[in-house]
Design a protein around this motif. Sequence first.
Motif, PDB file in Angstrom:
ATOM      1  N   ASP A 112     -12.238  58.664  23.811  1.00 17.55           N
ATOM      2  CA  ASP A 112     -11.766  59.951  23.311  1.00 17.55           C
ATOM      3  C   ASP A 112     -12.430  61.088  24.091  1.00 17.55           C
ATOM      4  OD1 ASP A 112     -14.340  60.251  22.232  1.00 17.55           O
ATOM      5  OD2 ASP A 112     -13.683  59.997  20.154  1.00 17.55           O
ATOM      6  N   ASP A 113     -12.212  62.309  23.651  1.00 20.32           N
ATOM      7  CA  ASP A 113     -12.736  63.480  24.379  1.00 20.32           C
ATOM      8  C   ASP A 113     -14.250  63.524  24.443  1.00 20.32           C
ATOM      9  OD1 ASP A 113     -10.186  64.365  24.965  1.00 20.32           O
ATOM     10  OD2 ASP A 113     -10.069  65.648  23.186  1.00 20.32           O
ATOM     11  N   THR A 114     -14.928  62.836  23.521  1.00 15.22           N
ATOM     12  CA  THR A 114     -16.393  62.801  23.547  1.00 15.22           C
ATOM     13  C   THR A 114     -16.922  61.520  24.198  1.00 15.22           C
ATOM     14  OG1 THR A 114     -16.532  61.825  21.342  1.00 15.22           O
ATOM     15  CG2 THR A 114     -16.550  64.243  21.469  1.00 15.22           C
ATOM     16  N   HIS A 115     -16.019  60.765  24.839  1.00 11.03           N
ATOM     17  CA  HIS A 115     -16.350  59.531  25.575  1.00 11.03           C
ATOM     18  C   HIS A 115     -16.634  58.341  24.678  1.00 11.03           C
ATOM     19  CE1 HIS A 115     -16.412  62.196  29.017  1.00 11.03           C
ATOM     20  NE2 HIS A 115     -17.315  62.924  28.408  1.00 11.03           N
ATOM     21  N   ASP A 116     -16.324  58.457  23.388  1.00  6.30           N
ATOM     22  CA  ASP A 116     -16.500  57.322  22.484  1.00  6.30           C
ATOM     23  C   ASP A 116     -15.336  56.356  22.639  1.00  6.30           C
ATOM     24  OD1 ASP A 116     -18.897  58.115  21.313  1.00  6.30           O
ATOM     25  OD2 ASP A 116     -17.888  59.283  19.753  1.00  6.30           O
ATOM     26  N   VAL A 117     -15.646  55.062  22.725  1.00  2.00           N
ATOM     27  CA  VAL A 117     -14.629  54.023  22.832  1.00  2.00           C
ATOM     28  C   VAL A 117     -14.588  53.186  21.553  1.00  2.00           C
ATOM     29  CG1 VAL A 117     -13.941  51.940  24.091  1.00  2.00           C
ATOM     30  CG2 VAL A 117     -14.798  53.918  25.333  1.00  2.00           C
ATOM     31  N   VAL A 118     -15.763  52.929  20.976  1.00  3.58           N
ATOM     32  CA  VAL A 118     -15.847  52.063  19.805  1.00  3.58           C
ATOM     33  C   VAL A 118     -17.004  52.493  18.910  1.00  3.58           C
ATOM     34  CG1 VAL A 118     -17.283  50.380  21.032  1.00  3.58           C
ATOM     35  CG2 VAL A 118     -15.939  49.627  19.054  1.00  3.58           C
ATOM     36  N   HIS A 119     -16.829  52.285  17.620  1.00  4.13           N
ATOM     37  CA  HIS A 119     -17.887  52.504  16.637  1.00  4.13           C
ATOM     38  C   HIS A 119     -18.114  51.174  15.930  1.00  4.13           C
ATOM     39  CE1 HIS A 119     -17.794  56.853  17.153  1.00  4.13           C
ATOM     40  NE2 HIS A 119     -16.493  56.744  17.186  1.00  4.13           N
ATOM     41  N   TRP A 120     -19.288  50.593  16.116  1.00  2.67           N
ATOM     42  CA  TRP A 120     -19.622  49.291  15.548  1.00  2.67           C
ATOM     43  C   TRP A 120     -20.085  49.446  14.108  1.00  2.67           C
ATOM     44  CZ3 TRP A 120     -17.818  45.217  17.813  1.00  2.67           C
ATOM     45  CH2 TRP A 120     -17.552  45.263  19.179  1.00  2.67           C
ATOM     46  N   LEU A 121     -19.677  48.491  13.262  1.00  5.55           N
ATOM     47  CA  LEU A 121     -19.985  48.503  11.843  1.00  5.55           C
ATOM     48  C   LEU A 121     -20.729  47.207  11.481  1.00  5.55           C
ATOM     49  CD1 LEU A 121     -16.469  49.881  10.842  1.00  5.55           C
ATOM     50  CD2 LEU A 121     -18.579  51.197  11.096  1.00  5.55           C
ATOM     51  N   ALA A 122     -20.629  46.770  10.257  1.00  6.23           N
ATOM     52  CA  ALA A 122     -21.370  45.597   9.760  1.00  6.23           C
ATOM     53  C   ALA A 122     -20.788  44.292  10.302  1.00  6.23           C
ATOM     54  CB  ALA A 122     -21.329  45.584   8.241  1.00  6.23           C
ATOM     55  N   PRO A 123     -21.604  43.255  10.361  1.00  2.00           N
ATOM     56  CA  PRO A 123     -21.083  41.937  10.754  1.00  2.00           C
ATOM     57  C   PRO A 123     -20.023  41.440   9.774  1.00  2.00           C
ATOM     58  CG  PRO A 123     -23.482  41.948  10.823  1.00  2.00           C
ATOM     59  CD  PRO A 123     -23.063  43.230  10.153  1.00  2.00           C
ATOM     60  N   VAL A 124     -19.102  40.637  10.273  1.00  2.00           N
ATOM     61  CA  VAL A 124     -18.135  39.946   9.432  1.00  2.00           C
ATOM     62  C   VAL A 124     -18.893  38.808   8.746  1.00  2.00           C
ATOM     63  CG1 VAL A 124     -16.043  38.520   9.459  1.00  2.00           C
ATOM     64  CG2 VAL A 124     -16.218  40.531  10.956  1.00  2.00           C
ATOM     65  N   THR A 125     -18.823  38.751   7.431  1.00  2.00           N
ATOM     66  CA  THR A 125     -19.555  37.717   6.709  1.00  2.00           C
ATOM     67  C   THR A 125     -18.884  36.355   6.905  1.00  2.00           C
ATOM     68  OG1 THR A 125     -18.289  37.943   4.664  1.00  2.00           O
ATOM     69  CG2 THR A 125     -20.222  39.404   4.937  1.00  2.00           C
ATOM     70  N   ASP A 126     -19.632  35.289   6.644  1.00  2.00           N
ATOM     71  CA  ASP A 126     -19.061  33.947   6.707  1.00  2.00           C
ATOM     72  C   ASP A 126     -17.924  33.806   5.691  1.00  2.00           C
ATOM     73  OD1 ASP A 126     -20.798  33.229   8.745  1.00  2.00           O
ATOM     74  OD2 ASP A 126     -22.218  32.237   7.393  1.00  2.00           O
ATOM     75  N   GLU A 127     -18.054  34.463   4.557  1.00  2.00           N
ATOM     76  CA  GLU A 127     -17.007  34.414   3.528  1.00  2.00           C
ATOM     77  C   GLU A 127     -15.735  35.092   4.034  1.00  2.00           C
ATOM     78  OE1 GLU A 127     -16.168  36.207  -0.917  1.00  2.00           O
ATOM     79  OE2 GLU A 127     -18.225  35.639  -0.418  1.00  2.00           O
ATOM     80  N   GLU A 128     -15.872  36.276   4.652  1.00  2.00           N
ATOM     81  CA  GLU A 128     -14.697  36.965   5.213  1.00  2.00           C
ATOM     82  C   GLU A 128     -14.048  36.113   6.300  1.00  2.00           C
ATOM     83  OE1 GLU A 128     -15.892  41.670   4.756  1.00  2.00           O
ATOM     84  OE2 GLU A 128     -16.919  40.474   6.287  1.00  2.00           O
ATOM     85  N   TYR A 129     -14.871  35.578   7.195  1.00  2.00           N
ATOM     86  CA  TYR A 129     -14.365  34.751   8.291  1.00  2.00           C
ATOM     87  C   TYR A 129     -13.713  33.478   7.751  1.00  2.00           C
ATOM     88  CZ  TYR A 129     -14.394  31.985  12.611  1.00  2.00           C
ATOM     89  OH  TYR A 129     -14.031  31.212  13.684  1.00  2.00           O
ATOM     90  N   GLY A 130     -14.303  32.900   6.727  1.00  2.00           N
ATOM     91  CA  GLY A 130     -13.800  31.664   6.146  1.00  2.00           C
ATOM     92  C   GLY A 130     -12.495  31.804   5.387  1.00  2.00           C
ATOM     93  N   ALA A 131     -12.025  33.029   5.179  1.00  2.00           N
ATOM     94  CA  ALA A 131     -10.759  33.267   4.476  1.00  2.00           C
ATOM     95  C   ALA A 131      -9.554  33.039   5.384  1.00  2.00           C
ATOM     96  CB  ALA A 131     -10.743  34.684   3.911  1.00  2.00           C
ATOM     97  N   ALA A 132      -9.791  32.646   6.627  1.00  2.00           N
ATOM     98  CA  ALA A 132      -8.703  32.431   7.589  1.00  2.00           C
ATOM     99  C   ALA A 132      -7.864  31.214   7.196  1.00  2.00           C
ATOM    100  CB  ALA A 132      -9.275  32.242   8.990  1.00  2.00           C
ATOM    101  N   PRO A 133      -6.554  31.284   7.465  1.00  2.00           N
ATOM    102  CA  PRO A 133      -5.728  30.091   7.244  1.00  2.00           C
ATOM    103  C   PRO A 133      -6.089  29.007   8.267  1.00  2.00           C
ATOM    104  CG  PRO A 133      -4.455  31.835   8.299  1.00  2.00           C
ATOM    105  CD  PRO A 133      -5.811  32.411   7.976  1.00  2.00           C
ATOM    106  N   ALA A 134      -5.736  27.788   7.996  1.00  2.00           N
ATOM    107  CA  ALA A 134      -5.980  26.682   8.924  1.00  2.00           C
ATOM    108  C   ALA A 134      -5.232  26.932  10.227  1.00  2.00           C
ATOM    109  CB  ALA A 134      -5.544  25.361   8.307  1.00  2.00           C
ATOM    110  N   THR A 135      -5.893  26.625  11.332  1.00  2.00           N
ATOM    111  CA  THR A 135      -5.281  26.890  12.643  1.00  2.00           C
ATOM    112  C   THR A 135      -4.633  25.654  13.247  1.00  2.00           C
ATOM    113  OG1 THR A 135      -7.397  26.478  13.747  1.00  2.00           O
ATOM    114  CG2 THR A 135      -6.865  28.756  13.174  1.00  2.00           C
ATOM    115  N   GLY A 136      -4.629  24.532  12.536  1.00  2.00           N
ATOM    116  CA  GLY A 136      -4.102  23.273  13.038  1.00  2.00           C
ATOM    117  C   GLY A 136      -2.703  23.333  13.447  1.00  2.00           C
TER     118      GLY A 136
END
Length: 136
Positions: A112-136
């Motif tokens: 952006d105009d202030t040269h910001d590309v990304v703003h990092w936040l909290a880690p994704v928890t194992d519970e949030e990550y584990g909510a994914a559907p099966a990828t099989g």
Amino acid sequence: MQITRSSIDTVKGPADWFTGDVYIDAVAAAPAPSRLSAALVHFMPGARTHWHRHPLGQTVFVTEGIGLCQRRGGPVEIIRPGDRVLFEADEEHWHGAAPNRLMVHLALNEADDTHDVVHWLAPVTDEEYGAAPATG
């Protein structure tokens, strides 16, 4: 025209941005007035970004493997080679590899105009990550 010969080493993604093993290859960082940057990001199985947002949005293009992505409040989605994901400006989200597969994507960002590309936040928890559907 400008040709840049590959001379930049692959770098390990920092632990304050990622969970797991992630490796980044710079693809583009065009000089001003361009504000575009691009990177090829390699996620080992189970690796993922932290929650983050981009002031001007982000596009990722999956080149290899099977991945996962989620916007805040939405379901975890499976992404595969050839899939293109647009994260809207300031949309909180994460993306990474499936638990049992690596995933590689091309990440396209604009500062952006202030040269910001990304703003990092909290880690994704194992519970949030584990909510994914099966990828099989």
